[in-house]
Design a protein around this motif. Structure first.
Motif, PDB file in Angstrom:
ATOM      1  N   THR A 151      46.219  15.703  99.074  1.00 15.98           N
ATOM      2  CA  THR A 151      47.107  15.482  97.934  1.00 15.98           C
ATOM      3  C   THR A 151      47.979  14.252  98.183  1.00 15.98           C
ATOM      4  O   THR A 151      48.317  13.931  99.327  1.00 15.98           O
ATOM      5  N   PRO A 152      48.369  13.559  97.123  1.00 14.91           N
ATOM      6  CA  PRO A 152      49.260  12.400  97.304  1.00 14.91           C
ATOM      7  C   PRO A 152      50.687  12.851  97.576  1.00 14.91           C
ATOM      8  O   PRO A 152      51.063  13.988  97.288  1.00 14.91           O
ATOM      9  N   THR A 158      50.199   6.443  95.562  1.00 17.81           N
ATOM     10  CA  THR A 158      48.972   7.187  95.307  1.00 17.81           C
ATOM     11  C   THR A 158      49.132   8.205  94.184  1.00 17.81           C
ATOM     12  O   THR A 158      48.168   8.509  93.479  1.00 17.81           O
ATOM     13  N   VAL A 159      50.334   8.739  93.986  1.00 22.61           N
ATOM     14  CA  VAL A 159      50.533   9.730  92.934  1.00 22.61           C
ATOM     15  C   VAL A 159      50.455   9.113  91.544  1.00 22.61           C
ATOM     16  O   VAL A 159      50.247   9.817  90.550  1.00 22.61           O
ATOM     17  N   LEU A 160      50.594   7.794  91.456  1.00 19.58           N
ATOM     18  CA  LEU A 160      50.566   7.112  90.166  1.00 19.58           C
ATOM     19  C   LEU A 160      49.175   6.657  89.761  1.00 19.58           C
ATOM     20  O   LEU A 160      48.975   6.190  88.634  1.00 19.58           O
ATOM     21  N   THR A 161      48.231   6.771  90.675  1.00 20.29           N
ATOM     22  CA  THR A 161      46.885   6.262  90.429  1.00 20.29           C
ATOM     23  C   THR A 161      45.854   7.390  90.587  1.00 20.29           C
ATOM     24  O   THR A 161      46.139   8.425  91.196  1.00 20.29           O
ATOM     25  N   PRO A 162      44.638   7.203  90.070  1.00 19.11           N
ATOM     26  CA  PRO A 162      43.646   8.273  90.106  1.00 19.11           C
ATOM     27  C   PRO A 162      42.790   8.309  91.362  1.00 19.11           C
ATOM     28  O   PRO A 162      41.833   9.086  91.427  1.00 19.11           O
ATOM     29  N   GLY A 163      43.112   7.518  92.382  1.00 23.15           N
ATOM     30  CA  GLY A 163      42.254   7.432  93.554  1.00 23.15           C
ATOM     31  C   GLY A 163      42.020   8.755  94.255  1.00 23.15           C
ATOM     32  O   GLY A 163      40.876   9.123  94.556  1.00 23.15           O
ATOM     33  N   GLY A 256      45.350  -4.713  89.500  1.00 22.79           N
ATOM     34  CA  GLY A 256      43.932  -4.430  89.651  1.00 22.79           C
ATOM     35  C   GLY A 256      43.555  -2.968  89.675  1.00 22.79           C
ATOM     36  O   GLY A 256      42.404  -2.620  89.990  1.00 22.79           O
ATOM     37  N   THR A 257      44.490  -2.072  89.347  1.00 26.11           N
ATOM     38  CA  THR A 257      44.159  -0.655  89.323  1.00 26.11           C
ATOM     39  C   THR A 257      44.858   0.024  88.151  1.00 26.11           C
ATOM     40  O   THR A 257      45.833  -0.494  87.609  1.00 26.11           O
ATOM     41  N   ALA A 258      44.334   1.176  87.752  1.00 26.72           N
ATOM     42  CA  ALA A 258      44.971   1.955  86.690  1.00 26.72           C
ATOM     43  C   ALA A 258      46.216   2.627  87.249  1.00 26.72           C
ATOM     44  O   ALA A 258      46.175   3.229  88.324  1.00 26.72           O
TER      45      ALA A 258
END
Length: 314
Positions: A151-152, A158-163, A256-258
């Motif tokens: 978990t982020p 990391t919590v803001l992105t879907p990785g 460069g990322t969602a």
């Protein structure tokens, strides 16, 4: 400033702030732990429970030897003979998949997918909610607390992105498939809290569940329930005391990322079936006696027949 530019600016600010926060956890030495137990893939649940309890005992011993007595205490609790761990890995932040109830005889199975900051060190509060739900559902149901992914952190990018969700989605699909093979007659619901909603959004196509329940959600990565591409009934609820209502429900491309997770699932335009979450705060949807717990249990109980599925629309 129009609302779209405001959302973009706010999300950019969140990313900048997250990057600026000192990553203290990166400097903390990792506690040594054994490799996961070697378990025959054909082994039944009881054999898996026993092997993972033994592994938790060894992990506690190693944590004690390392001087982390708090973690050792937590691990010893997981090694209790009454615990039913289908999966256990004490390395790093840890993973654990625990069954509450009789998995092979249950007529309903609820799989809880947690959000940020859920690790072996915070696992008991996650498991406490699972036990409360199992008590509410009764002995004909099984509840699985699925800490099956990394978990982020709540404070971080990391919590803001879907990785993390993209990495977790195949694991969740595989696990639900295993549940279906283990108990093909059971109704299965995925209960997705906070960032767990992003995981479930990624996993939804082909997940093989009857109900998809989103609560305390920052979004799912898509803007409508129909875009989840699932025949399951899709539900969404948010408590009146949940701070998640204040996040910007949007998704933009930055660096460069969602960033962000899209439409608010409780908004009418999303198209989920609403449920009453009462005055739940972000971390207490499964609080014993709460409106949210009763509502979620009612969804898991579902129609009398497994083939009485909805179309995911309100």
């Amino acid at each position: 400033m129009n609302s779209s530019r405001f959302r973009r600016s706010f999300l950019a600010l969140l990313v900048t702030a997250a990057v600026a926060v000192p990553l203290c956890g990166a400097t903390v030495p990792r506690v040594p732990a054994p490799r996961p137990a070697a378990i025959d893939t054909a082994a039944g649940p009881e054999a898996r429970y026993a092997a993972n309890r033994d592994n938790a005992v060894e992990a506690a011993r190693m944590a004690d030897a390392h001087g982390d007595h708090k973690r050792a205490t937590r691990l010893r609790a997981l090694a209790d003979p009454g615990r039913r761990l289908l999966t256990f890995d004490a390395r790093g932040t840890g993973r654990a998949v625990e069954v509450h109830g009789d998995l092979t005889r249950a007529i309903r199975i609820a799989v809880l997918v947690p959000g940020s900051d859920t690790t072996l060190d915070t696992y008991e509060r996650f498991a406490k909610g699972a036990r409360a739900l199992h008590h509410e559902l009764g002995p004909d149901a099984a509840v699985v607390s699925w800490l099956g992914y990394d978990t982020p952190a709540t404070i971080g990018t990391t919590v803001l992105t879907p990785g993390r969700a993209a990495d977790a989605a195949p694991e969740l699909r595989s696990f639900v498939g295993e549940m279906s093979r283990m108990n093909p007659g059971a109704r299965i619901a995925a209960l997705c809290h906070s960032y767990g909603s992003v995981v479930c959004g990624r996993a939804a196509p082909g997940l093989g569940i009857d109900d998809l329940v989103l609560y305390g959600s920052p979004g799912t990565g898509v803007d409508t329930a129909a875009a989840l591409a699932t025949p399951a009934r899709v539900w969404a609820g948010r408590g009146s005391d949940d701070w998640i209502a204040e996040v910007p429900y949007a998704s933009v491309e930055l660096f460069g990322t969602a960033v962000g997770h899209g439409m608010d699932p409780v908004s009418p335009g999303y198209g989920a079936r609403p449920f009453d979450a009462g005055d739940a705060g972000h971390s207490d949807y499964l609080r014993p006696g709460s409106t949210a717990l009763r509502s979620i249990a009612g969804i898991v109980n579902g129609p009398a027949r497994k083939d009485a599925k909805g179309d995911g629309r309100a």
